[in-house]
Design a protein around this motif. Structure first.
Motif, short mmCIF file in Angstrom:
data_model
loop_
_atom_site.label_atom_id
_atom_site.label_comp_id
_atom_site.label_asym_id
_atom_site.label_seq_id
_atom_site.Cartn_x
_atom_site.Cartn_y
_atom_site.Cartn_z
N ALA A 159 3.72 3.12 -8.43
CA ALA A 159 3.33 2.73 -7.07
C ALA A 159 3.73 1.30 -6.74
N TYR A 160 3.71 0.41 -7.75
CA TYR A 160 3.93 -1.01 -7.47
C TYR A 160 5.19 -1.57 -8.13
N GLU A 161 6.07 -0.69 -8.55
CA GLU A 161 7.33 -1.11 -9.16
C GLU A 161 8.11 -1.99 -8.19
N MET A 181 0.82 -1.21 0.00
CA MET A 181 0.00 0.00 0.00
C MET A 181 0.85 1.27 0.00
N ASP A 182 1.91 1.28 0.78
CA ASP A 182 2.81 2.43 0.88
C ASP A 182 4.24 1.93 1.06
N ALA A 183 5.19 2.80 0.81
CA ALA A 183 6.59 2.41 0.93
C ALA A 183 6.95 1.98 2.35
N GLU A 184 6.27 2.57 3.34
CA GLU A 184 6.61 2.28 4.73
C GLU A 184 5.73 1.18 5.34
N ALA A 186 7.48 -2.14 6.80
CA ALA A 186 8.16 -1.90 8.07
C ALA A 186 7.16 -1.79 9.22
N ALA A 187 6.01 -1.16 8.94
CA ALA A 187 4.98 -1.03 9.97
C ALA A 187 4.43 -2.39 10.38
N ILE A 188 4.24 -3.27 9.39
CA ILE A 188 3.73 -4.62 9.67
C ILE A 188 4.76 -5.42 10.46
N LYS A 189 6.02 -5.30 10.08
CA LYS A 189 7.08 -6.06 10.76
C LYS A 189 7.14 -5.75 12.25
N SER A 190 6.90 -4.52 12.63
CA SER A 190 7.06 -4.11 14.02
C SER A 190 5.76 -4.10 14.81
N ALA A 191 4.63 -4.37 14.16
CA ALA A 191 3.33 -4.24 14.82
C ALA A 191 3.01 -5.44 15.71
N ALA A 200 -9.73 -2.70 -4.72
CA ALA A 200 -10.19 -1.32 -4.84
C ALA A 200 -9.16 -0.32 -4.35
N ILE A 201 -8.55 -0.61 -3.21
CA ILE A 201 -7.54 0.29 -2.64
C ILE A 201 -6.30 0.34 -3.53
N ALA A 202 -5.90 -0.82 -4.04
CA ALA A 202 -4.72 -0.88 -4.91
C ALA A 202 -4.91 0.01 -6.14
N LEU A 203 -6.12 0.07 -6.66
CA LEU A 203 -6.38 0.88 -7.85
C LEU A 203 -6.52 2.36 -7.53
N MET A 204 -7.18 2.70 -6.44
CA MET A 204 -7.55 4.10 -6.20
C MET A 204 -6.54 4.89 -5.37
N ARG A 205 -5.93 4.27 -4.37
CA ARG A 205 -5.07 5.04 -3.46
C ARG A 205 -3.96 5.79 -4.19
N PRO A 206 -3.21 5.16 -5.10
CA PRO A 206 -2.16 5.92 -5.79
C PRO A 206 -2.71 7.08 -6.62
N LEU A 207 -3.88 6.90 -7.22
CA LEU A 207 -4.47 7.96 -8.05
C LEU A 207 -4.98 9.12 -7.21
N VAL A 208 -5.56 8.80 -6.04
CA VAL A 208 -6.00 9.87 -5.14
C VAL A 208 -4.79 10.65 -4.63
N ARG A 209 -3.75 9.93 -4.25
CA ARG A 209 -2.54 10.59 -3.73
C ARG A 209 -1.86 11.45 -4.79
N ALA A 210 -1.95 11.04 -6.05
CA ALA A 210 -1.33 11.80 -7.13
C ALA A 210 -2.20 12.96 -7.59
#
Length: 299
Positions: free
Chosen positions: A234-236, A99-102, A105-110, A123-133
């Motif tokens: 976003a998913y490179e 979902m995000d670059a960080e 790391a957040a999952i690893k430490s949670a 749905a999130i995979a498709l929309m989140r990068p476009l909303v952020r851009a």
């Protein structure tokens, strides 16, 4: 050795998680703790399993998942919840590593990780990068259509399809209050509730989430190529999520029994249909849980 307790291992998602853990290399050192089926609702027995476990994976209805989290209070056990109960709750990390670059790391430490829903993953995979851009306004009137295999519809639906043939296709959630809506809206970055129409087809596993858009209604009237470029960026480099060329026909079950997701931008120059194809039991459930489990254990 890491000890894993799957609370609700007899269900579809729980079975998928167990099978995936058992298929992992022995060198990972994972041990599955199983409760006596006769004691699966016994509070003391479940508390005992939680005391022994390093990670508990909850494959339960929402209320039961909340009960298990309460039972684990004061124990040194990390929790991965596959229910809807904690996906937008405070103190929980959303288990969508791409979902995000960080996010990895957040999952690893949670201590507490909420596994995403199948429809929201697409749905999130498709929309989140476009909303952020800034290409898709947060208050845009978005419609989301989706079809899933019947394995995600619960025990009664599975039996109906496998024993009695089942319906060829049906829409549901037509009160427009599907339980995945808060999660979709929250992590997509939308401020306006999308119109979400889910459906089930007569095939066991697979899913397509599709979102139609008129390019002229978007800020700056971006091209389909611009939308695709944002998704590509976003998913490179992601192992399980990739942007692939558009097609004129998509079958929903092509990625069954995999943990991957394919994103596409189909267009005619003026309109686009964004699609996400995945396995509702793979990247949409059990596969995502294993991805999160391995991150949590540093594997």
């Amino acid at each position: 050795m890491a000890r894993i307790f799957i609370d609700g291992e007899a269900g579809t998602t729980g079975l998928g998680i167990r099978q995936r853990i058992e298929a992992l290399p022995v060198s990972y050192g994972l041990e599955i703790l199983s409760i006596d089926p006769a004691l699966r609702k016994d509070t003391a027995a479940r508390r005992s399993m939680l005391e022994q476990a390093d990670v508990a994976i909850l494959c339960l209805p929402d209320d039961a998942a909340r009960e298990t989290v309460a039972l684990a209070e004061g124990l040194d056990v990390r929790i991965l919840d596959a229910s809807t109960a904690h996906r937008i709750a405070d103190g929980w990390v959303y288990g969508f590593p791409e979902m995000d670059a960080e996010q990895e790391a957040a999952i690893k430490s949670a201590r507490f990780v909420a596994n995403p829903g199948c429809y929201p993953t697409g749905a999130i995979a498709l929309m989140r990068p476009l909303v952020r851009a800034g290409l898709l306004p947060a208050d845009h009137p978005v419609s989301i259509n989706a079809v899933s295999g019947y394995s995600g519809a619960g025990r009664v639906a599975i039996e109906e399809h496998e024993k009695n043939g089942g319906p060829a296709f049906f829409l549901y959630g037509l009160n427009l209050k599907h339980k995945h809506l808060p999660e979709i809206r929250h992590y997509s970055g939308l401020t306006r509730q999308p119109l979400f129409v889910p459906s089930v087809g007569h095939f066991p596993q697979g899913m397509i989430v599709s979102i139609p858009l008129h390019l002229k209604d978007l800020p700056g009237q971006p091209s389909a190529a611009e939308l695709e470029a944002v998704l590509q960026d976003a998913y490179e480099g992601c192992a399980h999520v990739r942007v692939v060329p558009a097609e004129t026909r998509l079958e929903a079950d092509t990625l069954a029994n995999t943990d991957d997701m394919e994103l596409r931008v189909h267009h005619n120059g003026e309109q686009v249909v964004l699609t996400a194809r995945l396995d509702n039991l793979g990247k949409g459930a059990s596969g995502a849980a294993i991805q999160n489990l391995l991150l949590m254990l540093g594997l």
